[in-house]
Design an enzyme around this catalytic site. Structure first.
Site, PDB file in Angstrom:
ATOM      1  CE1 TYR B  97     123.079 116.854 108.166  1.00  8.32           C
ATOM      2  CE2 TYR B  97     124.340 118.245 109.075  1.00  8.32           C
ATOM      3  CZ  TYR B  97     123.994 117.473 109.043  1.00  8.32           C
ATOM      4  OH  TYR B  97     123.715 116.787 110.293  1.00  8.32           O
ATOM      5  CD  GLU B 193     150.867 124.320 124.535  1.00  6.16           C
ATOM      6  OE1 GLU B 193     152.065 124.750 124.095  1.00  6.16           O
ATOM      7  OE2 GLU B 193     150.445 123.530 124.189  1.00  6.16           O
ATOM      8  CG  ASP B 245     152.779 122.570 126.933  1.00  5.49           C
ATOM      9  OD1 ASP B 245     152.515 123.330 127.905  1.00  5.49           O
ATOM     10  OD2 ASP B 245     151.760 121.860 126.776  1.00  5.49           O
TER      11      ASP B 245
END
Lengths: 575, 365, 365, 575
Positions: B97, B193, B245
């Site tokens: 910006y 995780e 996982d």
């Protein structure tokens, strides 16, 4: 829907003409049951000959009268083709008027007039009201024509759908009045029926022919309209002048670009490579030549004495062998021998190109573009048939910027309006990488951009994919020539587009100096806290450096964005 | 705002600007060099422990084609200098910006400004955080036997944050961690995780029982999270164990990124990876050993595993990982951290993790 | 594990089970009632301040078609009872895996178990957290003038967490917040959409300067985050101001969900919304007033805004929101929190927020 | 590709037959230039008549010989159609043998034999070697036949591509030997050319005809193969026996389902509503009736004396008016009057359905399905043409479970193998909501499931969409009848499928008691801490409740998943 209506009506019509096997009324309304079985004798009694006009009355879609919209286009097309052919055979620069008038919602009247040589009085009825009567059916040279069916079929369709006869005015001599005829076809006998005949004044041209047909038809604009047909025909026939009056009034005038007529295509004999076994058998059976050698030399093109001998020997005969001996069991060997012997390609005088210059003129005059290119390829051969490809591109100007290009396809100067996607011309256009030439293009699509692409194939025998003669079959030899022609056009176009782009680029780059260098100055000033004066000096120097570098700019900055070659690895550091 | 003494990075920025000015005034085209950030310019040395950028360099010379990027690069560098000198920070989005005030030199889309930012990082061989540009996203949660020493933003005085004193909550890692200091008696760091698994361990006081620090990554660890773990483990010489996982995403996208970094960020992996991390689980052999419920591998999983076996320098260096990925492809299934719940909610903390932790030597590299 | 005295929810569960047994033994088909969770059974009363579920009820009678769901519902209820009695928790994913031990009655996909869980919530008129089922995701970050009182998971003793003492870090809200207590001298709570904006305010000590509490939602607020804000604002009678991106997503999906809840969760909105929240910005009028850089509205934005104007009971009740959405559609642009950086990184905290906070009466409802 | 080859070869063939305008060899090889312009007189000299066989030699695609694959199918189809028609006319239950033999890679030999009445010797050459010679062209009743072109065209194609004559053996009498002919077509004159003729023994049947054609062709399996054509033809002609020997050997025998021949279709006169203006004009000009009233009553069907009077008066004439007076300017009024007068629908004895029972038998015997339904609709009328729709469905068994259904389309018992997607039968099948009847179906697609769908349209005049006669045009009246027939079949099918489903449901539900009730028991035991015995009691009671409720189960549990009606609102609470 409408197609089917036609078929049904024909069937009823035909039956009404049939005197045979009419059973009493009471029987026709009876119950279903088996009548007495017929043996071979009884069955034989029912067989009879059918006239060709009866056949086509029942099958008029075969001739392009599938529906009211197509019926209009076919009628105009047949008449205009005839007119152009007549003018050219008479060596008269064609001037052709086409007028479509609305009679009622479903009925139009079409009038086509030409300045051709006119037709002698005695021939008029047969030419316009007898199917399979014509002059071009048997000649092996480039021609627009159908097979002596077109205009008579249009008249027959008109007669059938409106009950009105075909009206012909023809003036074969500038010094005598014109002949006026109103004709019907007696479909049962395929013969003309003269409704009215007289001598009249006619002042469209010194000589010429005018035909008027009233028919059930629909006028509609679009890619397959008469409007588009007229526009395309004018493009491919720059030696002809057209005055076209569509039903909504406004007359459109297509001027001719040249007074000179195209070179006349010369008739040739068939090339041996193009003969089927069955035909060869027939030819040798019916030949009047006294031996095999002469038969081969005189009934085919490009067979010299030496070649004839070679073929004969390869087939196990002598050039002196009698044709009847060969016909009796030796034809397969002869057929094989022909195809194994090296024979010169056929002569190409049988085709008549439009020419680079005229295509250029035609496109320039008729398309509102900035830039036009054209190419006329040398003749080539497929399966013993000579052919030639011409192409042109008009670019820029008032053409729509972002649409797909407009593709105009022609075979022997006749525009092809249907089946664009099934045509090998389209295939070749799509298969050319237009991005090389400055147009954008999606995979498997026509290129996009402000352009008209013109492709003309001229040949003794154009291989259409189907009876409707609207798409060209995919012969490697032809596709290759189309591609080469397009590539040549493309290269010329690309040079033009590149020049344009370069000019725009120059302007853009000059803008860069004003746009971006000050920001380098600001950054240096911020970081190094330098004076306004020193900042301006650095900017000035950088501008100088850039101006100097302009030539090699494109090469240097090519790899602007760093390549990330492994997507999977690249994704993982997104935070 | 307090002005500090000139930082080395500010000097580097000034040197760059001086070079540009000098070259310009010699009527030559200024030039900037950037190491090429692509997999074919990346190497993995298991001793160093991270994906390392190679020698191949790209030069950006000032031409018409590069002038816009050149200007943007210099303006962004100047922006960085201002931030350092005012001890401020700016998010990537904010920088984008800020460029809106640069007139024609503004960035049209944020990916453009991010690319220039990456170039600057690579050019100076520093990380974005040192340039005072920070990511939008913060870095995960921490609890356990750890005291973090930070400064009070108001007073600038040190404050101590005791990560055992959060009840059911946790400490949220800030985007910039370079200034943090640590005190700890923990024996290891367990990096997890999912927030769900983390929460269960918090709830059951796992950190106290096992004398450790728990970090929740919430998917692929952010730079801040990786840097935090790295700094903590380096400063305090703590081993790091990862618990994710059991699927190619958990192995490659999460664990491998944590340990050795990514190809795209090879120029800064040196700071943003945790080479000493070891993989605790869930491994393919755990599926069999603990009779876990599984899901079929998706096509994308299989592709990811096969790509890794073929191209990933990390996997190519470590046989055990090759075996694990091949086993997984062969078994055709993946497993989640929550799968242990089948044996009871606390099986994971009462049985699985203790059993695993007894033999860290068996962890995957 | 400490066994506590029987909770009211346990009693409710037992009553349900007894009813089933009784009906069965009377040779009748047992039945369960659930309020219908759909927009046409939702009302919004601005006095109550949240989306409220209506009277329409669906009965599930035991039939062949319902028997599987019936069994799953009862087994999940039993699971909940076990969790309450052992003072444990289970994530939604864990509950799904637990069902893998139920043989034929197991859930095939998690959405099935989530639906049954929602049914149970609705049936008992409690929230999932009371059933001891918790979401996977936690709830955002907090810092500022707040002391949170939680219990040490090991000892069960109270601990105080001072949210002013996090340095550059923050307090991460746990998934369960019901047991938290608060001490504060703050005057308001400022709830912020993005972590980036939050981090800037932390860095610049905004909470101290303005005597407030800062909460970072990180997008659509989670249930835990909403519940935390609600509980804090209720307990301490604090006003709540929301600061999000100025787009239909920020207005409807983030702010409206924070304030009144969602249609789908109407049965528990009572607990999970913050009716007293007010909208600080960024409003469409701010775009003009602060001359902000904008992005074109995407089709999905326009659709979202138009749908809200047509169907959303909250918007239909509040004229100022109708005007804001209509203005935005008319302007055709959206704006982000970071857009203020155009005027300098700290414009947002030095100018925009102070100007806004001077007149909270002008906030959108 | 192959289509185009054919066209090209024909062109060469034709030219070789042309004695006209042969220029010396030297000239044909010369440069392009314009020859002397031709005036009308010179042009007239070039015109001549073209024989119909010449025309079709050049345009053989019009008759279905587009490519080698289609040429094979067309040849078999023409011969089989002829055989079936001949047998039926001779009231002999047809027995037809079709044999395809491989001669070389590109050449096949096709032999079709039937047990029809045979052909008298004198007719054989014309029937097999003259185009437009036939018995069925003029009759207004349901028939398979083409227009006296088919089999001769097949022979001509064979002759052209292989040089071999068509071989015919026909035995019109059981007591005399058969006639053997080898025939060519003299294409220039459209006349048979007898290569060989003799008397031979022939023992396929007591009477009958056998034709052998050798041709360039390709045998290929699939939806448009001869295999599929034979299978479909056998399905729609359950009164016929077929012995089919494809080139790969294995003989396939299709038994007949009945010895009874279908009712013979009776010839009718055209219905007034179906007459086009042009035809009406022609009819009234050529009529031999002495007044308008008699003309209307005798040359049309369904015109009573009263109707004739009504029409006459509406047209401004009297029934007594002389036809020539009407022809002279009154035809448009007559045409209008006809279409404004109420006239009874035409008789339907001209169409011959297969019949529900035989369709059922045919499908049951020839498709390995579990369940078969059929429907024969009453006759209906479109545009003055009677027609009738029949449909059948075979379901289950060995049919593939998950594919789209196989659709067999027929017009007058002839299978339609091409253009499935453009056919209104397909449209009606796609437009029927088969999910109502237990089949799955994607939007705009055929239904999927283990089913064969059979649709037959019988009519005096089937409205095809195009000359290839492979798709039926979209008439509302026809589509509606097809839909009604399909719906009737669908309802029967659906009852069957529902019964099947109910049985499977029963089994499934009985399983539920064992699968799920124990879990309710476990939950209650866990929550209430009840004894094993009490748990079993509750389970037993619940099982009882379920058994009782079985009837109403479907109705009660319909709304199992709670509806989330506002997506936008629903999404927001995902955590």
């Amino acid at each position: 829907m409408s197609e089917a209506v036609i078929e049904k009506q024909e069937s009823l019509f035909d039956v009404s003409q049939n005197g045979a096997s009419q059973e009493p009324l009471s029987k026709a309304n009876g119950k279903l049951k088996r009548t007495t079985p017929k043996n071979a004798q009884k069955l034989a009694a029912g067989h009879r000959e059918i006239s060709v006009s009866e056949f086509f009355t029942k099958n008029r879609h075969l001739l392009g009268f599938d529906n009211p919209r197509k019926a209009l286009l076919t009628t105009v097309k047949e008449a205009v083709d005839n007119s152009l052919d007549a003018c050219e055979e008479g060596s008269i620069p064609p001037k052709i008027s086409v007028r479509i008038e609305v009679i009622s919602e479903t009925r139009l009247k079409v009038t086509i007039a030409d300045n051709g040589p006119g037709i002698v009085k005695s021939q008029i009825p047969k030419i316009f009201a007898k199917l399979l009567y014509g002059s071009k059916f048997h000649s092996l040279k480039q021609s627009r024509g159908q097979q002596g069916i077109g205009i008579s079929a249009a008249g027959m369709y008109g007669q059938l759908t409106t009950g009105k006869p075909t009206i012909i005015t023809s003036k074969p001599s500038s010094r005598k009045p014109a002949h006026y005829y109103e004709l019907n076809i007696d479909t049962k006998r395929n013969n003309p029926e003269i409704v009215k005949e007289e001598d009249v004044d006619w002042d469209f041209a010194k000589t010429g022919t005018e035909v008027t047909i009233e028919l059930e038809a629909r006028y509609q604009k679009g890619k397959q309209s008469v409007d588009r047909y007229m526009e395309a025909t004018a493009l491919a026939n720059p030696h002809a002048e057209f005055i076209y009056t569509p039903p909504d009034g406004e007359e459109i005038h297509y001027e001719r670009e040249t007074k000179e007529l195209p070179p006349e295509a010369v008739e040739i004999k068939p090339h041996p490579y193009g003969v089927e076994l069955g035909m060869l058998l027939k030819m040798i059976k019916e030949t009047k030549e006294r031996n095999l050698g002469l038969f081969l030399r005189r009934e085919f093109s490009r067979v010299s004495e030496k070649v004839a001998e070679e073929i004969s020997k390869a087939a196990g005969f002598e050039p002196k062998s009698r044709p009847s001996r060969v016909a009796n069991g030796g034809v397969e060997a002869l057929y094989k021998a022909i195809n194994e012997t090296k024979i010169m390609a056929p002569p190409t005088t049988c085709i008549s190109p439009i020419g680079e210059e005229l295509i250029l003129k035609s496109l320039t005059q008729k398309i509102k573009a900035d830039f036009t290119v054209s190419v006329s390829r040398p003749p080539s051969v497929y399966r013993g048939n000579p052919f030639l490809v011409e192409a042109g591109i008009a670019w820029g100007g008032e053409l729509p910027q972002d649409d797909l290009v407009s593709l105009y396809r022609f075979a022997n100067r006749v525009p092809l309006l249907y089946q664009q996607s099934g045509c090998s011309i389209t295939g070749a256009v799509v298969g050319t990488d237009w991005r090389n030439y400055g147009l954008s293009q999606s995979r498997g699509a026509l290129p996009a951009g402000p352009a008209v692409v013109f492709v003309h194939i001229a040949s003794v025998w154009v291989p259409f994919t189907s009876e409707s003669k609207e798409a060209i079959a995919d012969y490697d030899e032809i596709s290759k020539e189309v591609r080469l022609a397009l590539q040549e056009c493309g290269r010329k176009l690309s040079r033009h587009i590149k020049r344009r782009k370069r000019q725009a680029d120059e302007r853009r780059k000059r803008g860069y100096i004003e746009k971006y260098l000050p920001h380098i100055g600001i950054a240096l000033q911020e970081i190094l806290d330098i004076s306004e004066k020193e900042k301006e000096k650095v900017i000035g120097n950088l501008a100088h450096v850039l101006e100097e570098s302009r030539g090699g700019a494109a090469a240097v900055g090519a790899d602007e964005v760093l390549p990330l070659e492994d997507d999977e690895l690249a994704k993982e550091d997104e935070s | 705002m307090v002005t500090k003494k000139k930082e080395p990075l500010v000097k580097k920025i000034e040197t760059l600007a001086k070079d540009v000015r000098k070259t310009a005034n010699e009527k030559e085209a200024p030039q900037m060099d950037f190491p090429i950030r692509a997999l074919n310019n990346v190497s993995y040395d298991s001793r160093k422990g991270y994906f390392q950028i190679g020698d191949r360099v790209k030069s950006r010379t000032l031409t018409f084609n590069t002038v816009k990027t050149f200007a943007q690069t210099l303006r962004m560098v100047s922006e960085s200098k201002k931030l350092i000198e005012s001890d401020d920070i700016a998010s990537k989005r904010e920088v984008y910006y800020v460029s809106k005030g640069w007139g024609e030199a503004k960035f049209d889309e944020q990916p453009e400004s991010d690319t220039v930012m990456d170039d600057i990082e690579a050019h100076f061989g520093v990380n974005r955080e040192q340039l005072r540009f920070m990511p939008e996203e913060k870095g995960g949660d921490v609890m356990g036997k750890l005291v973090i020493i930070d400064q009070d933003p108001g007073t600038g005085r040190d404050i101590e944050i005791d990560c055992m004193r959060f009840g059911s909550g946790a400490y949220s890692i800030p985007t910039l961690v370079e200034h943090l200091k640590f005190k700890t008696s923990a024996k290891f760091i367990l990096v997890i995780e999912t927030a769900g698994a983390f929460q269960r361990l918090v709830k059951h006081n796992f950190a106290d029982t096992f004398n450790c620090i728990l970090v929740s990554m919430g998917g692929v660890p952010t730079r801040a999270c990786r840097r935090f773990i790295r700094k903590l483990s380096d400063d305090k010489k703590l081993p790091v164990y990862a618990f994710t996982d059991g699927d190619p995403y958990g192995y490659m996208n999460i664990y491998r990124t944590l340990k050795v970094g990514s190809g795209n960020a090879a120029h800064i992996n040196e700071f943003f990876c945790v080479p000493k991390a070891k993989y605790l689980g869930v491994t393919p052999s755990d599926i069999v050993r603990y009779n876990l419920d599984t899901h079929k591998l998706k096509d994308v999983d299989i592709k990811r595993a096969k790509d890794a076996l073929k191209n990933d320098p990390f996997v190519l260096k470590h046989k055990p990982w090759q075996k694990a990925l091949k086993d997984m492809i062969k078994m055709g299934v993946r497993v989640e951290q929550q799968a242990f719940a089948k044996h009871g909610y606390n099986f994971v903390l009462e049985t699985y993790l203790p059993e695993k932790l007894e033999n860290p030597g068996a962890f995957l590299p």
